[in-house]
Design an enzyme around this catalytic site. Structure first.
Site, PDB file in Angstrom:
ATOM      1  N   ARG A 120      12.389  63.800 143.467  1.00  0.00           N
ATOM      2  CA  ARG A 120      13.336  64.872 143.813  1.00  0.00           C
ATOM      3  C   ARG A 120      14.579  64.303 144.494  1.00  0.00           C
ATOM      4  O   ARG A 120      15.701  64.753 144.238  1.00  0.00           O
ATOM      5  CB  ARG A 120      12.643  65.910 144.708  1.00  0.00           C
ATOM      6  CG  ARG A 120      11.662  66.787 143.918  1.00  0.00           C
ATOM      7  CD  ARG A 120      10.867  67.697 144.830  1.00  0.00           C
ATOM      8  NE  ARG A 120      11.722  68.594 145.603  1.00  0.00           N
ATOM      9  CZ  ARG A 120      11.313  69.243 146.698  1.00  0.00           C
ATOM     10  NH1 ARG A 120      10.076  69.095 147.149  1.00  0.00           N
ATOM     11  NH2 ARG A 120      12.133  70.047 147.339  1.00  0.00           N
TER      12      ARG A 120
ATOM     13  N   HIS B 127      13.920  74.461 157.011  1.00  0.00           N
ATOM     14  CA  HIS B 127      12.811  73.677 156.433  1.00  0.00           C
ATOM     15  C   HIS B 127      13.121  72.185 156.383  1.00  0.00           C
ATOM     16  O   HIS B 127      12.508  71.454 155.599  1.00  0.00           O
ATOM     17  CB  HIS B 127      12.448  74.224 155.044  1.00  0.00           C
ATOM     18  CG  HIS B 127      11.838  75.602 155.098  1.00  0.00           C
ATOM     19  ND1 HIS B 127      11.725  76.429 154.000  1.00  0.00           N
ATOM     20  CD2 HIS B 127      11.310  76.308 156.146  1.00  0.00           C
ATOM     21  CE1 HIS B 127      11.150  77.572 154.361  1.00  0.00           C
ATOM     22  NE2 HIS B 127      10.905  77.527 155.653  1.00  0.00           N
TER      23      HIS B 127
ATOM     24  N   CYS C 158       4.896  51.712 159.604  1.00  0.00           N
ATOM     25  CA  CYS C 158       5.349  50.890 160.712  1.00  0.00           C
ATOM     26  C   CYS C 158       4.563  49.579 160.695  1.00  0.00           C
ATOM     27  O   CYS C 158       3.323  49.597 160.662  1.00  0.00           O
ATOM     28  CB  CYS C 158       5.137  51.626 162.028  1.00  0.00           C
ATOM     29  SG  CYS C 158       5.492  50.559 163.441  1.00  0.00           S
TER      30      CYS C 158
ATOM     31  N   SER D 272      13.068  84.207 147.105  1.00  0.00           N
ATOM     32  CA  SER D 272      12.066  85.198 146.694  1.00  0.00           C
ATOM     33  C   SER D 272      11.624  86.040 147.886  1.00  0.00           C
ATOM     34  O   SER D 272      11.009  87.084 147.710  1.00  0.00           O
ATOM     35  CB  SER D 272      10.850  84.482 146.090  1.00  0.00           C
ATOM     36  OG  SER D 272      10.307  83.569 147.039  1.00  0.00           O
TER      37      SER D 272
HETATM   38  C1  BJW Z   1      18.558  82.793 141.939  1.00  0.00           C
HETATM   39  C2  BJW Z   1      19.157  82.076 140.949  1.00  0.00           C
HETATM   40  C3  BJW Z   1      20.543  82.051 140.965  1.00  0.00           C
HETATM   41  C4  BJW Z   1      17.066  81.883 140.625  1.00  0.00           C
HETATM   42  N1  BJW Z   1      21.213  82.696 141.925  1.00  0.00           N
HETATM   43  N2  BJW Z   1      19.226  83.423 142.877  1.00  0.00           N
HETATM   44  C5  BJW Z   1       3.257  85.738 157.404  1.00  0.00           C
HETATM   45  C6  BJW Z   1       2.680  86.336 156.307  1.00  0.00           C
HETATM   46  C7  BJW Z   1       2.079  85.563 155.314  1.00  0.00           C
HETATM   47  C8  BJW Z   1       2.019  84.186 155.401  1.00  0.00           C
HETATM   48  C9  BJW Z   1       2.591  83.585 156.487  1.00  0.00           C
HETATM   49  C10 BJW Z   1       3.185  84.353 157.470  1.00  0.00           C
HETATM   50  N3  BJW Z   1       3.677  83.510 158.410  1.00  0.00           N
HETATM   51  C11 BJW Z   1       3.401  82.246 158.041  1.00  0.00           C
HETATM   52  C12 BJW Z   1       2.726  82.242 156.888  1.00  0.00           C
HETATM   53  C13 BJW Z   1       2.239  81.035 156.166  1.00  0.00           C
HETATM   54  C14 BJW Z   1       3.268  80.342 155.334  1.00  0.00           C
HETATM   55  C15 BJW Z   1       3.769  81.309 154.290  1.00  0.00           C
HETATM   56  O1  BJW Z   1       4.822  81.892 154.378  1.00  0.00           O
HETATM   57  N4  BJW Z   1       3.008  81.478 153.227  1.00  0.00           N
HETATM   58  C16 BJW Z   1       3.367  82.399 152.157  1.00  0.00           C
HETATM   59  C17 BJW Z   1       3.740  81.607 150.902  1.00  0.00           C
HETATM   60  C18 BJW Z   1       2.214  83.312 151.919  1.00  0.00           C
HETATM   61  N5  BJW Z   1       4.359  79.823 156.131  1.00  0.00           N
HETATM   62  C19 BJW Z   1       4.271  78.628 156.722  1.00  0.00           C
HETATM   63  O2  BJW Z   1       3.276  77.937 156.632  1.00  0.00           O
HETATM   64  C20 BJW Z   1       5.462  78.171 157.548  1.00  0.00           C
HETATM   65  N6  BJW Z   1       5.037  77.739 158.816  1.00  0.00           N
HETATM   66  C21 BJW Z   1       4.538  78.589 159.703  1.00  0.00           C
HETATM   67  O3  BJW Z   1       4.475  79.755 159.521  1.00  0.00           O
HETATM   68  O4  BJW Z   1       4.108  77.983 160.855  1.00  0.00           O
HETATM   69  C22 BJW Z   1       3.546  78.821 161.841  1.00  0.00           C
HETATM   70  C23 BJW Z   1       2.483  78.092 162.590  1.00  0.00           C
HETATM   71  C24 BJW Z   1       1.860  78.753 163.583  1.00  0.00           C
HETATM   72  C25 BJW Z   1       0.872  78.105 164.286  1.00  0.00           C
HETATM   73  C26 BJW Z   1       0.560  76.805 163.991  1.00  0.00           C
HETATM   74  C27 BJW Z   1       1.212  76.138 162.999  1.00  0.00           C
HETATM   75  C28 BJW Z   1       2.178  76.787 162.304  1.00  0.00           C
HETATM   76  C29 BJW Z   1       6.135  76.960 156.917  1.00  0.00           C
HETATM   77  C30 BJW Z   1       6.720  77.261 155.586  1.00  0.00           C
HETATM   78  C31 BJW Z   1       7.285  75.967 154.976  1.00  0.00           C
HETATM   79  C32 BJW Z   1       7.752  76.162 153.545  1.00  0.00           C
HETATM   80  N7  BJW Z   1       8.000  74.895 152.961  1.00  0.00           N
HETATM   81  C33 BJW Z   1       8.570  74.825 151.607  1.00  0.00           C
HETATM   82  C34 BJW Z   1       8.616  73.352 151.174  1.00  0.00           C
HETATM   83  C35 BJW Z   1       9.759  72.621 151.884  1.00  0.00           C
HETATM   84  C36 BJW Z   1       9.806  71.185 151.542  1.00  0.00           C
HETATM   85  C37 BJW Z   1      10.144  70.916 150.092  1.00  0.00           C
HETATM   86  O5  BJW Z   1      11.200  71.320 149.574  1.00  0.00           O
HETATM   87  O6  BJW Z   1       9.333  70.268 149.452  1.00  0.00           O
HETATM   88  O7  BJW Z   1       9.881  75.405 151.614  1.00  0.00           O
HETATM   89  S1  BJW Z   1       7.670  75.824 150.424  1.00  0.00           S
HETATM   90  C38 BJW Z   1       9.107  76.356 149.543  1.00  0.00           C
HETATM   91  O8  BJW Z   1       9.265  77.797 149.712  1.00  0.00           O
HETATM   92  C39 BJW Z   1      10.319  75.717 150.266  1.00  0.00           C
HETATM   93  C40 BJW Z   1      11.308  76.839 150.262  1.00  0.00           C
HETATM   94  O9  BJW Z   1      12.284  76.637 151.271  1.00  0.00           O
HETATM   95  C41 BJW Z   1      10.434  78.052 150.500  1.00  0.00           C
HETATM   96  C42 BJW Z   1      11.064  79.354 150.079  1.00  0.00           C
HETATM   97  O10 BJW Z   1      11.277  79.380 148.708  1.00  0.00           O
HETATM   98  P1  BJW Z   1      12.621  80.028 148.131  1.00  0.00           P
HETATM   99  O11 BJW Z   1      13.773  79.264 148.601  1.00  0.00           O
HETATM  100  O12 BJW Z   1      12.606  81.469 148.371  1.00  0.00           O
HETATM  101  O13 BJW Z   1      12.444  79.686 146.574  1.00  0.00           O
HETATM  102  P2  BJW Z   1      11.669  80.527 145.457  1.00  0.00           P
HETATM  103  O14 BJW Z   1      11.446  79.619 144.314  1.00  0.00           O
HETATM  104  O15 BJW Z   1      10.484  81.220 146.011  1.00  0.00           O
HETATM  105  O16 BJW Z   1      12.673  81.669 145.030  1.00  0.00           O
HETATM  106  C43 BJW Z   1      13.878  81.364 144.351  1.00  0.00           C
HETATM  107  C44 BJW Z   1      14.638  82.654 144.158  1.00  0.00           C
HETATM  108  O17 BJW Z   1      15.899  82.327 143.603  1.00  0.00           O
HETATM  109  C45 BJW Z   1      13.969  83.640 143.212  1.00  0.00           C
HETATM  110  O18 BJW Z   1      13.969  84.923 143.810  1.00  0.00           O
HETATM  111  C46 BJW Z   1      14.882  83.644 141.988  1.00  0.00           C
HETATM  112  O19 BJW Z   1      14.944  84.908 141.342  1.00  0.00           O
HETATM  113  C47 BJW Z   1      16.189  83.292 142.611  1.00  0.00           C
HETATM  114  N8  BJW Z   1      17.166  82.681 141.712  1.00  0.00           N
HETATM  115  N9  BJW Z   1      18.163  81.543 140.105  1.00  0.00           N
HETATM  116  C48 BJW Z   1      20.490  83.370 142.862  1.00  0.00           C
HETATM  117  N10 BJW Z   1      21.220  81.356 139.996  1.00  0.00           N
END
Ligand code: BJW
Length: 255
Positions: free
Chosen positions: A75, A125, A160, A202
């Site tokens: 990536r 992130h 390291c 999303s």
């Molecule tokens: C267009 C387009 C165009 C296409 N123009 N648009 C509450 C409820 C449920 C679950 C949880 C909650 N709180 C926490 C959680 C757990 C979890 C979570 O959310 N899980 C759900 C999936 C169910 N969250 C976590 O674990 C987070 N941490 C946390 O909560 O810690 C708390 C904690 C407490 C106590 C102890 C320890 C911790 C961390 C989340 C980290 C997410 N990481 C990633 C990977 C990053 C690294 C990498 O890149 O490899 O982040 S996952 C991935 O998803 C990435 C993104 O930033 C993130 C969001 O995705 P995004 O950007 O929305 O992309 P897509 O693909 O989903 O959507 C793309 C959109 O674009 C679509 O809608 C298309 O239609 C649109 N699109 N073309 C405009 N041209």
């Protein structure tokens, strides 16, 4: 744009014009038109080919560091020559023209908002271009370059040379806390904004998606920019259906 979309668009322009504070949350979709794959799009998203739990968790990295390292290396390589698109530029230019008026919050790790010239970006992130130590230890408190990562074998996750600690990408994986200062600033922006623009996400991942709920609860208008439905549409005051590179320049151009 049909006539109902045109009138929603004009309504959103009126809200933006009146707003003293705008918060904007972006996701992978804003980089799609730069050629960067999203995560959850059915055909082209990265999760169509990989399971998140195999790649984007600390457990996955501990289980198979080489596999996860290779995925990030690929990536990083693919991102090397990628350029910001008209959506990134429109946001950056708006921030430059109106200092302090738009707080940009991104879930993206690709650095394209920064490359477009956005003067301030809250990167929830992390960033894909940097590494951090996997484990805490005395030596690992030092900066990365103090820990002899340059002795790593090409293509292998650096270790390291003194303590054996592994380097990992400086991104936030599932189950990990978001950077405290960036998240606090994002929550503050969500609470004080009059308009929350949500583009290219999303809305499936928390706590980032929760910022739109917080803004709404504090009385802000929530506006979605996305070609498809999102999990935040039901709390939105307006949904602008289309791509960010097409909609954002027209939305944010000067009135
Ligand atoms: C267009 C387009 C165009 C296409 N123009 N648009 C509450 C409820 C449920 C679950 C949880 C909650 N709180 C926490 C959680 C757990 C979890 C979570 O959310 N899980 C759900 C999936 C169910 N969250 C976590 O674990 C987070 N941490 C946390 O909560 O810690 C708390 C904690 C407490 C106590 C102890 C320890 C911790 C961390 C989340 C980290 C997410 N990481 C990633 C990977 C990053 C690294 C990498 O890149 O490899 O982040 S996952 C991935 O998803 C990435 C993104 O930033 C993130 C969001 O995705 P995004 O950007 O929305 O992309 P897509 O693909 O989903 O959507 C793309 C959109 O674009 C679509 O809608 C298309 O239609 C649109 N699109 N073309 C405009 N041209």
């Amino acid at each position: 744009m049909d006539s109902s979309q045109a009138s929603i668009f004009e309504q959103v322009r009126v809200w933006l014009h009146a707003a003293r504070h705008i918060a904007m949350l972006t996701g992978a979709g804003v980089s799609a038109e730069s050629g960067v794959p999203t995560f959850r799009d059915a055909q082209t998203g990265m999760w169509a080919r990989f399971r998140p739990e195999d790649l984007a968790t600390e457990e996955a990295f501990r289980r198979d560091p080489q596999r996860v390292w290779d995925w990030y290396a690929e990536r990083r390589e693919n991102l090397r020559d990628v350029q910001p698109n008209a959506g990134h530029s429109a946001v950056a230019e708006f921030q430059q023209r109106h200092p302090g008026r738009l707080t940009l919050i991104t879930q993206n790790v690709d650095g394209l908002h920064q490359k477009a010239g956005s003067p301030s970006v809250l990167a929830l992130h992390g960033t894909i271009f940097e590494n951090q130590w996997l484990d805490r230890c005395e030596l690992a408190r030092r900066p990365m370059d103090a820990c002899h990562v340059d002795q790593a074998e090409p293509g292998r996750p650096p270790r390291c040379a003194q303590c054996g600690n592994l380097a990992r990408p400086a991104v936030v994986w599932f189950g990990e806390m978001l950077p405290t200062a960036a998240m606090a600033a994002a929550e503050q922006a969500a609470r004080r904004c009059e308009v929350m623009l949500v583009a290219g996400t999303s809305g499936a991942v928390y706590p980032a998606a929760g910022l739109a709920h917080q803004a709404r609860a504090a009385g802000a208008k929530v506006v979605i920019v996305n070609p498809d439905e999102t999990e935040l549409d039901e709390i939105a005051d307006a949904v602008l259906t289309g791509t960010s590179a097409r909609i954002l320049p027209r939305l944010l151009e000067d009135w």
